[in-house]
Design an enzyme around this catalytic site. Structure first.
Site, short mmCIF file in Angstrom:
data_model
loop_
_atom_site.label_atom_id
_atom_site.label_comp_id
_atom_site.label_asym_id
_atom_site.label_seq_id
_atom_site.Cartn_x
_atom_site.Cartn_y
_atom_site.Cartn_z
N ASP A 40 0.78 -1.24 0.00
CA ASP A 40 0.00 0.00 0.00
C ASP A 40 0.81 1.29 0.00
OD1 ASP A 40 1.12 -0.10 2.50
OD2 ASP A 40 -0.69 -0.80 3.49
N GLU B 290 -0.14 -9.11 -0.85
CA GLU B 290 -0.68 -8.53 0.39
C GLU B 290 -1.93 -7.69 0.10
OE1 GLU B 290 1.02 -5.52 3.48
OE2 GLU B 290 2.04 -7.39 3.91
N GLU C 16 -1.98 5.05 3.04
CA GLU C 16 -1.95 3.62 2.66
C GLU C 16 -3.35 3.03 2.43
OE1 GLU C 16 -0.21 4.93 5.15
OE2 GLU C 16 1.89 4.62 4.61
N HIS D 16 6.95 5.39 12.82
CA HIS D 16 7.24 6.20 11.64
C HIS D 16 6.03 6.70 10.86
CE1 HIS D 16 6.43 2.37 9.64
NE2 HIS D 16 6.16 3.09 8.59
N HIS E 208 13.87 5.30 12.15
CA HIS E 208 13.64 5.43 10.70
C HIS E 208 14.41 6.66 10.17
CE1 HIS E 208 11.26 6.11 7.03
NE2 HIS E 208 10.63 4.98 7.22
C1 UD1 Z 1 6.89 4.83 3.41
C2 UD1 Z 1 5.48 4.39 3.05
C3 UD1 Z 1 4.81 3.70 4.24
C4 UD1 Z 1 5.70 2.62 4.82
C5 UD1 Z 1 7.08 3.16 5.08
C6 UD1 Z 1 7.99 2.03 5.54
C7 UD1 Z 1 4.26 5.83 1.48
C8 UD1 Z 1 3.41 7.02 1.31
N1 UD1 Z 1 4.68 5.55 2.72
O1 UD1 Z 1 6.78 5.84 4.40
O2 UD1 Z 1 3.59 3.14 3.83
O3 UD1 Z 1 5.13 2.18 6.02
O4 UD1 Z 1 7.63 3.73 3.88
O5 UD1 Z 1 9.14 2.50 6.14
O6 UD1 Z 1 4.55 5.17 0.51
N2 UD1 Z 1 14.52 8.38 3.95
C9 UD1 Z 1 15.89 8.34 3.77
N3 UD1 Z 1 16.46 7.14 3.40
C10 UD1 Z 1 15.74 6.01 3.24
C11 UD1 Z 1 14.36 6.05 3.45
C12 UD1 Z 1 13.76 7.25 3.79
O7 UD1 Z 1 16.56 9.34 3.90
O8 UD1 Z 1 16.33 4.97 2.93
C13 UD1 Z 1 13.89 9.65 4.34
C14 UD1 Z 1 13.79 10.65 3.17
O9 UD1 Z 1 14.00 11.96 3.67
C15 UD1 Z 1 12.34 10.49 2.75
C16 UD1 Z 1 11.66 10.25 4.09
O10 UD1 Z 1 12.56 9.41 4.79
O11 UD1 Z 1 11.87 11.66 2.09
C17 UD1 Z 1 10.30 9.62 4.06
O12 UD1 Z 1 10.26 8.52 3.18
P1 UD1 Z 1 8.87 8.17 2.41
O13 UD1 Z 1 9.08 6.99 1.55
O14 UD1 Z 1 8.33 9.41 1.79
O15 UD1 Z 1 7.87 7.85 3.57
P2 UD1 Z 1 7.95 6.81 4.76
O16 UD1 Z 1 7.50 7.55 5.97
O17 UD1 Z 1 9.26 6.14 4.77
N1 UDP Z 2 12.86 -3.32 9.84
C1 UDP Z 2 14.22 -3.41 9.62
N2 UDP Z 2 15.06 -2.55 10.28
C2 UDP Z 2 14.60 -1.60 11.12
C3 UDP Z 2 13.18 -1.49 11.31
C4 UDP Z 2 12.35 -2.38 10.64
O1 UDP Z 2 14.69 -4.27 8.90
O2 UDP Z 2 15.41 -0.85 11.68
C5 UDP Z 2 11.97 -4.25 9.13
C6 UDP Z 2 10.96 -4.98 9.98
O3 UDP Z 2 11.50 -6.16 10.53
C7 UDP Z 2 9.85 -5.24 8.99
C8 UDP Z 2 9.89 -4.04 8.07
O4 UDP Z 2 11.20 -3.49 8.22
O5 UDP Z 2 10.14 -6.37 8.19
C9 UDP Z 2 8.85 -3.05 8.47
O6 UDP Z 2 9.09 -1.87 7.82
P1 UDP Z 2 8.48 -0.50 8.32
O7 UDP Z 2 8.14 -0.56 9.77
O8 UDP Z 2 9.41 0.56 7.85
O9 UDP Z 2 7.17 -0.35 7.42
P2 UDP Z 2 5.66 -0.92 7.57
O10 UDP Z 2 5.71 -2.38 7.77
O11 UDP Z 2 5.02 -0.17 8.68
O12 UDP Z 2 5.04 -0.52 6.27
#
Ligand code: UD1
Ligand code: UDP
Length: 381
Positions: free
Chosen positions: A98, A120, A134, A210, A243
């Site tokens: 999602d 999923e 989501e 997060h 995160h």
């Molecule tokens: C996204 C997903 C959410 C999921 C989450 C898992 C959407 C809208 N949201 O949210 O459903 O639960 O991922 O973690 O698709 N960033 C980094 N490096 C990384 C990853 C993220 O710097 O490797 C930072 C960046 O500044 C980025 C911000 O995190 O802009 C947010 O990332 P984003 O993918 O927009 O949203 P999440 O909150 O991670």
């Molecule tokens: N996870 C990871 N390292 C971390 C935090 C989470 O590998 O520091 C893994 C966790 O075990 C799970 C997945 O990331 O498999 C969950 O991701 P996240 O919580 O970012 O997203 P969500 O599941 O809420 O979409």
């Protein structure tokens, strides 16, 4: 006969953890050419997973920017997918869950009239803004998809209620397939601080937080609750891999940094995370994936959200909704820390999310769809 070109599309950490085992299963079948396109909605957190599963994508959109907006992610993915589809010419596109990558991946497949398999599928809260965005992403993907790989019977029933009646399979969640490859008794963490934690002597609480709908006041309340739990329980160590989102890091820094017994650490690799979970006492999280993994490892979960699209583990008794109110979170955690019976009751419940064979069922279903195999039997919890 020509091989079926099946392209898996994903971009964030959780999608990668749940799709890598499937990409590998697809690649193991002689009838299939398994292709992998990453959007890199996450960069470092995605690459970390690809490294654990030793997967090299065939196409990388590399879209991540700091503090990216939903519109930026969606439009960059949509445009980038044109190149991926042109280069890899898939017969079917698989998306997961999602995220914005999921939605854009499915929409792009539709624009190119390529069938979509949704891994999923069928999770719902029926609250448009929670989780945000989501809930809407997965509903929109449901409207586009041709095949629906539902982790549980409950997810299938959600889709049936929406008059989606064709192409439904109950497969279990691929995250359980992933867990089976990562958790080991003799595991040594490469993050040295984790090897030195007092497992067994103290209660290790694993925390993550997060979600976008928790940004602002809810996240502040959650962080303050975590701080209070650590401050008031000397027998607890709280481990929080934060995160990489700057919004989340600012919140954790403001309310938790420097608190006694709180370890704010960088995100862990998937294998480190799974093995830490296997050794901890309690999980407190707003993550979706952790709600599925922790029950499989017999660990109680307090969910830091108002609702969950994963009611199965709540019904089984391993997961409880703690909400986003500071006092409620503190009192629910306090009970599990102090009351052994209450703890045991949650830790002994069963795992409803899979048996580790979801990827096999999904691959069989895809082959069946193309007339190249038997329809797989549904997963029974
Ligand atoms: C996204 C997903 C959410 C999921 C989450 C898992 C959407 C809208 N949201 O949210 O459903 O639960 O991922 O973690 O698709 N960033 C980094 N490096 C990384 C990853 C993220 O710097 O490797 C930072 C960046 O500044 C980025 C911000 O995190 O802009 C947010 O990332 P984003 O993918 O927009 O949203 P999440 O909150 O991670
Ligand atoms: N996870 C990871 N390292 C971390 C935090 C989470 O590998 O520091 C893994 C966790 O075990 C799970 C997945 O990331 O498999 C969950 O991701 P996240 O919580 O970012 O997203 P969500 O599941 O809420 O979409």
């Amino acid at each position: 006969m020509e091989k079926l070109r099946i392209m898996s599309v994903f971009g964030t950490r959780p999608e990668a953890i749940k799709m890598c085992p499937l990409v590998q299963e697809l690649a193991s079948r002689s009838e299939i050419e398994s292709l992998c396109c990453v959007t890199a909605q996450h960069r470092q957190m995605l690459d970390s997973v690809l490294e654990v599963f030793r997967l090299k994508p065939d196409y990388d959109l590399d879209i991540m920017t700091p503090r990216q907006t939903l519109s930026t992610i969606t439009s960059k993915c949509l445009l980038g997918m044109e190149g991926a589809i042109e280069a890899l010419r898939p017969d079917m596109i698989l998306v997961h869950g999602d995220t914005s990558t999921t939605f854009a991946g499915a929409l792009s497949a539709f624009y190119h009239q390529i069938p979509v398999g949704h891994v999923e599928a069928g999770l719902r809260t029926y609250d448009k803004y929670s989780p945000f965005p989501e809930e809407m992403n997965r509903k929109l993907v449901s409207a586009i998809a041709d095949l629906y790989f539902c982790p549980t019977v409950n997810n299938k029933k959600n889709l049936l209620r929406e008059d989606i009646t064709e192409g439904l399979f109950v497969t279990g969640n691929t995250v359980i397939d992933a867990l089976k490859t990562t958790v080991r008794q003799d595991y040594r963490f490469s993050t040295e601080a984790l090897n030195g934690l007092p497992y067994g002597e103290k209660k290790i609480i694993l925390v993550t937080c997060h979600r976008r709908e928790n940004y602002g006041e809810p996240m502040k309340q959650i962080m303050l609750a975590l701080r209070e739990i650590a401050e008031t329980h000397e027998d607890v160590e709280l481990v929080y891999p934060v995160h990489l989102s700057p919004v989340v890091r600012e919140s954790a820094d403001a309310y938790l940094r420097g608190a006694p017994r709180v370890h704010l650490i960088d995100p862990l690799s998937a294998d480190e995370m799974h093995n830490l979970m296997a050794r901890c006492c309690l999980v407190m999280t707003d993550s979706g994936g952790l709600q599925e993994e922790a029950p499989a490892l017999g660990k109680p979960v307090l969910v830091l959200r108002r609702e969950t699209e994963r009611p199965e583990a709540v019904e089984a008794g391993t997961v409880k909704l703690a909400g986003v109110d500071r006092e409620t979170i503190v009192s629910m955690a306090d009970r599990l820390i102090r009351d052994e019976d209450a703890y045991r009751e949650m830790a002994h419940a069963v795992n409803p999310y899979g048996d580790g064979h979801a990827c096999r069922r999904i691959t069989d279903a895809i082959l069946w769809h193309f007339g190249r195999g038997e329809r797989p039997a549904d997963y029974q919890a």
